[in-house]
Scaffold this motif. Sequence first.
Motif: not given
Length: 276
Positions: A220-228, A61-67
Motif C-alpha cells: 500500500v503506497v502512501m503520500a504525506p500532508r495529509p497522510g493517505r 517520512s511523515g505519511c502516517g505509516k507509523s500512525t
Amino acid sequence: MHATRAIASGPGDVPTSPIAPRELLARLEKVGKSFSNRVEALRSVDLEIRRGEFLSLLGPSGCGKSTILRLLAGLTNPSLGYINWLSTSHDLGFVFQEPTLMPWANVFDNVWLPLRLGGQSRKTARPKVEEALAKVGLSGFDCAYPRELSGGMKMRVSIARALVTRPALLLMDEPFAALDEITRTKLNDDLVALKCELDATVVFVTHSVFESVYLSDRIVVMAPRPGRVVAEVNVPAPLPRNEDYRLGHAYAELCRETSRALHSAMSAEPGQERVG
Ligand code: ADP
C-alpha cells in the motif's frame, strides 16, 4: 497462531475454492487522525488486512505509516472513521525500528517479558521462550546480554519477543532500517520463512521499494500532508522468495511499478484519487 478459517463451512454451504480470497482480519474505514498540533496525519484511509498476508505500508517520512500501526495496536484512536476487527482474536506483536531490549536483562528475560506481564512464571514460559528463540535462530543465547549481541541479533531477539505470545498480527515499524545491507537481506529471508512457517499476518512499514517488493503479497503506497493511501501494488509471486526471484525480470518490473507509484505519491496533490 490461529488456523485460517474456511470462508464457507458446514452443511449446505458452498465449498470454498482454493483461490478464495483471504479472510479479512481488520478493516480501516475512512480513518482520519489529527493531532492537537493540528497535523493531519491521516485522511480518509480505507485499508483491509487479510489473514495470512504480508502487507507493506510504503511511503516517505511523515505519511502516517507509523500512525496506522499505532492505531492497529490500539495505542491511539482514530479522530474519524472506524477500525473494524473481523476476527475474534486480535492479539498482536509489535517490532520497532530499535530493538528496545532491556539492557539489564538477558535474552531469555527479554523474550519472557510479554508472558511475564501476562502472569506466566519463568518455568511455564520456558518452552515458549526457547521455541521463539529457536525460530529466530538464537537457540543457546538465553543467557547473553544485549550488549554482547550484534545489531541483527538484537533485532532477532526483538522479533522473538513479539512472536512469543503467538499473536494473530505482527506489526513491524521499519525493523531493519538501521541494519547493514547483508544483515538486512538475511533478516528479510528469515522473516519471510518465519511468516510462512507460522502462517502469520504481517503489516510491515518501510520506505524501501526493493524491500517491500521482495517481502510483500501486497504493498500500500502512501503520500504525506495529509497522510493517505494513493496506490496499491499486488506482488503475485508466492512467498517465500529467493535470490533467483530477486535477480529476475518480474521483480525488476514490480520494483519499477512500485517506484513509479511512490514518485507519483510524493508529487500527488492532497485529496487526489488513488493512482493504482
Ligand atoms: P511515518 O511513519 O510515515 O513517518 P508518522 O505516522 O510517524 O509518519 O507521522 C505522520 C505525521 O503525524 C507526521 O507529520 C508526524 O510529525 C505527525 N505525528 C505523529 N505522531 C504525532 C504526535 N503524537 N503528535 C503530533 N504529531 C504527530
